[in-house]
Design a protein around this motif. Structure first.
Motif, PDB file in Angstrom:
ATOM      1  N   ASN A   1       0.815  -1.220   0.000  1.00 50.60           N
ATOM      2  CA  ASN A   1       0.000   0.000   0.000  1.00 50.60           C
ATOM      3  C   ASN A   1       0.848   1.268   0.000  1.00 50.60           C
ATOM      4  N   PHE A   2       1.897   1.260  -0.781  1.00 54.62           N
ATOM      5  CA  PHE A   2       2.797   2.403  -0.821  1.00 54.62           C
ATOM      6  C   PHE A   2       2.096   3.699  -1.247  1.00 54.62           C
ATOM      7  N   PRO A   3       1.222   3.689  -2.273  1.00 55.48           N
ATOM      8  CA  PRO A   3       0.558   4.945  -2.666  1.00 55.48           C
ATOM      9  C   PRO A   3      -0.231   5.588  -1.527  1.00 55.48           C
ATOM     10  N   ARG A   4      -0.954   4.802  -0.752  1.00 52.27           N
ATOM     11  CA  ARG A   4      -1.729   5.350   0.368  1.00 52.27           C
ATOM     12  C   ARG A   4      -0.815   5.964   1.409  1.00 52.27           C
ATOM     13  N   LEU A   5       0.293   5.287   1.672  1.00 54.91           N
ATOM     14  CA  LEU A   5       1.241   5.810   2.657  1.00 54.91           C
ATOM     15  C   LEU A   5       1.819   7.143   2.206  1.00 54.91           C
ATOM     16  N   VAL A   6       2.262   7.209   0.958  1.00 54.22           N
ATOM     17  CA  VAL A   6       2.874   8.430   0.450  1.00 54.22           C
ATOM     18  C   VAL A   6       1.859   9.572   0.426  1.00 54.22           C
ATOM     19  N   GLN A   7       0.636   9.251   0.085  1.00 47.02           N
ATOM     20  CA  GLN A   7      -0.413  10.275   0.107  1.00 47.02           C
ATOM     21  C   GLN A   7      -0.626  10.802   1.526  1.00 47.02           C
TER      22      GLN A   7
ATOM     23  N   TYR B   1       5.292   1.444  -9.587  1.00 43.43           N
ATOM     24  CA  TYR B   1       4.236   2.257  -8.971  1.00 43.43           C
ATOM     25  C   TYR B   1       4.741   3.013  -7.746  1.00 43.43           C
ATOM     26  N   PHE B   2       5.848   2.573  -7.156  1.00 44.24           N
ATOM     27  CA  PHE B   2       6.475   3.356  -6.088  1.00 44.24           C
ATOM     28  C   PHE B   2       6.928   4.700  -6.656  1.00 44.24           C
ATOM     29  N   ALA B   3       7.611   4.629  -7.807  1.00 45.04           N
ATOM     30  CA  ALA B   3       8.124   5.848  -8.435  1.00 45.04           C
ATOM     31  C   ALA B   3       6.997   6.789  -8.822  1.00 45.04           C
ATOM     32  N   SER B   4       5.938   6.256  -9.424  1.00 45.99           N
ATOM     33  CA  SER B   4       4.824   7.111  -9.842  1.00 45.99           C
ATOM     34  C   SER B   4       4.115   7.720  -8.639  1.00 45.99           C
ATOM     35  N   SER B   5       4.071   6.996  -7.513  1.00 48.74           N
ATOM     36  CA  SER B   5       3.456   7.533  -6.292  1.00 48.74           C
ATOM     37  C   SER B   5       4.260   8.701  -5.744  1.00 48.74           C
ATOM     38  N   LEU B   6       5.585   8.576  -5.778  1.00 50.82           N
ATOM     39  CA  LEU B   6       6.441   9.667  -5.308  1.00 50.82           C
ATOM     40  C   LEU B   6       6.273  10.896  -6.185  1.00 50.82           C
TER      41      LEU B   6
END
Length: 309
Positions: free
Chosen positions: A164-170, A191-196
């Motif tokens: 759930n990396f996107p939720r965390l970064v958000q 998707y880690f990179a795109s989330s950042l």
């Protein structure tokens, strides 16, 4: 309990609580965190006041404390012995009570599997936290978002790869306005990179050392994280994935395109040498480091000094 002070007129009895607090703090500074929580605060009121001094509690370093656990095939993929959890609970209660909310840096061992209750209790009592090193999230991923919401001053995070990396970064972007530094210990997915890029476009420092990383993902980071100042890909397993049916291959040397794209960085740290021991370890572990096989403390290293322990 008493100690004695010799004066010209003879022996004068004085109490321990008459000791100068600044001297006590200086003495307590030389003790480990485990010694400071072993009962010195119960000697007298003066010693307790000194034991709670904010200077002693800027950092809570638990990077030498490990859980007694076994790996299991189902989530959370570890089973921690109850006595191990109880020991950590008791220690956190003492340490966080003495710290009085003054902890700004908190370090956990990669084999210290904190529970949801541990993390919630800690988050509530460390409102000023600026740096968190928590490499093992097996048992806390579901409550980490709530913890992040309490850490408004968080600036630096060392973490594992998570689903759930996107939720965390958000959540970080929403709650931690000063956040600028991230280290990921594990494979760095696309998707880690795109989330950042989406949520933390002003990120300044990113360390992916000893991780698995696709060349296209690296290029995406260099192209889109324009505020990035420091990027560490030392000892990474850099993979190039051409269109099928061509097989994936390990990149052993950075090409001109990557070096040009990285030219805007203040520091671009990379090592992919066949003779480097750390590079060999990453390749042997296929980009998912098994730190328990290596010297204790090796996991703490980082070429970025602000991320090393």
């Amino acid at each position: 309990m008493e100690f004695r002070e010799i004066e010209e007129c003879g022996t004068v009895r004085r109490r321990w609580e008459d000791m100068d607090i600044d001297i006590l703090v200086k003495i307590f500074q030389s003790l480990t965190v485990f010694e400071r929580t072993s009962g010195i605060a119960h000697v007298c009121s003066t010693w307790r006041l000194a034991a709670c001094d904010p200077f002693l509690w800027r950092t809570l370093d638990l990077s030498m404390l490990k859980s007694n656990f076994i790996k299991i095939p189902l989530e959370p993929y570890v089973y921690v012995h109850g006595h191990s959890d109880k020991t950590l609970t008791q220690f956190l209660k003492i340490a966080l009570n003495l710290s009085r909310g003054n902890i700004t840096s908190l370090f956990f061992h990669f084999n210290l599997y904190v529970s949801e209750d541990h993390l919630t209790y800690t988050a509530q009592r460390c409102p000023r936290l600026k740096r968190l090193v928590l490499p093992a999230w097996n048992r806390v991923e579901t409550v980490m978002i709530k913890a992040i919401e309490l850490w408004k001053d968080l600036e630096s995070l060392t973490m594992p790869s998570i689903v759930n990396f996107p939720r965390l970064v958000q959540a970080i972007a929403t709650n931690c306005r000063k956040f600028s530094e991230l280290k990921i210990m594990g494979p760095f997915e696309n998707y880690f990179a795109s989330s950042l890029v989406t949520y933390l476009p002003k990120l300044k420092v990113l360390s992916l050392r000893c991780s698995m990383l696709c060349k296209d993902t690296l290029i995406f980071v260099l192209d889109n994280l324009r505020c990035l100042e420091v990027l560490n890909i030392s000892h990474c397993l850099l993979i190039e994935a051409p269109p099928p049916p061509a097989p994936r291959r390990i990149v052993r040397q950075l090409d001109k395109t990557i070096l040009e794209k990285a030219s805007h960085l203040h520091y671009f740290l990379a090592c992919m040498s066949d003779t480097c021991n750390m590079c060999q370890k990453t390749r042997n572990d296929e980009g998912l480091m098994r730190w328990y096989k290596y010297d204790e403390g090796l996991w703490k290293e980082d070429e970025v000094s602000s991320l090393a322990l």
